[in-house]
Design an enzyme around this catalytic site. Structure first.
Site: not given
Ligand code: AMP
Length: 195
Positions: A13, A88, A127, A139, A150
């Site tokens: 994404k 999400r 990654r 990360r 996740r």
């Molecule tokens: P990402 O970089 O999109 O994989 O997000 C990393 C982490 O940030 C996720 O595993 C959640 O803990 C938090 N996070 C990111 N976007 C959201 C969202 N829309 N709703 C809730 N938690 C989020």
């Protein structure tokens, strides 16, 4: 043009949103990036989000919706924006549905990046190896155990958005198993057909 990118962690994404944002001259709003910046700055939001993110869980809906709302009124977002990692959950999608008309905006498309789950763990390994090779920090939620969690959070909380947006006639499936450039080309074709 307002576009949502949906897909499990590691589906690409972020990579695709970055490409489309550059090509179309519209910003990419990644709630993950915004939250990581808040954690780094140790703002009150960052302090609240840090442990939740490390555990691979979701930050409360109101917090992320607040982050998005604060950004979408910026002049840079006037021509449109790409949402990467948001919404999400169904409540987030419903809040977004209420929010956009309040700001005179309308959702153009939801792109669902479809990938085989078995490929995702291999992508995660790559990654991590790429980050290490580039001397970049890894990360804290990019380890196999948290990643699996996740994925299950995605399955339980985010996949209900697929029928939700399909019912609204805005969902487009994208084959995320192709090469990066092929995926980009497929997305371009979908977005060109809308404009
Ligand atoms: P990402 O970089 O999109 O994989 O997000 C990393 C982490 O940030 C996720 O595993 C959640 O803990 C938090 N996070 C990111 N976007 C959201 C969202 N829309 N709703 C809730 N938690 C989020």
């Amino acid at each position: 043009m307002i576009v949502i990118f949906l897909g499990p962690p590691g589906a690409g994404k972020g990579t695709q949103a970055e490409y489309i944002a550059r090509r179309r001259g519209i910003p990419q709003l990644s709630t993950g990036d915004m939250l990581r910046a808040a954690v780094k700055a140790q703002s009150p939001l960052g302090i609240q989000a840090e442990a939740i993110m490390k555990a691979g869980q979701l930050v409360p809906d109101e917090l992320v919706v607040g982050l998005i709302e604060s950004r979408l009124t910026e002049p840079a977002c006037a021509p449109g924006f790409l949402l990467d990692g948001f919404p999400r959950t169904l409540p987030q999608a419903e809040m977004l549905d209420a929010l956009l008309p309040r700001h005179g905006r309308r959702l153009a498309a939801v792109l669902e990046l479809q990938v085989d789950e078995s490929a995702l763990l291999a992508r995660l390994d790559r990654r991590v190896a790429d980050a290490v090779a580039a001397g970049l920090p890894v990360r804290p939620d990019d380890n196999p155990e948290t990643f699996r969690h996740r994925l299950s959070v995605y399955r339980d909380q985010t996949t209900p958005l697929i029928p939700y947006y399909a019912a609204r006639g805005v969902l487009h499936a994208i084959d995320g198993m192709q090469a990066v450039a092929e995926v980009s080309a497929q997305i371009d074709r979908v977005l060109d057909s809308l404009s």
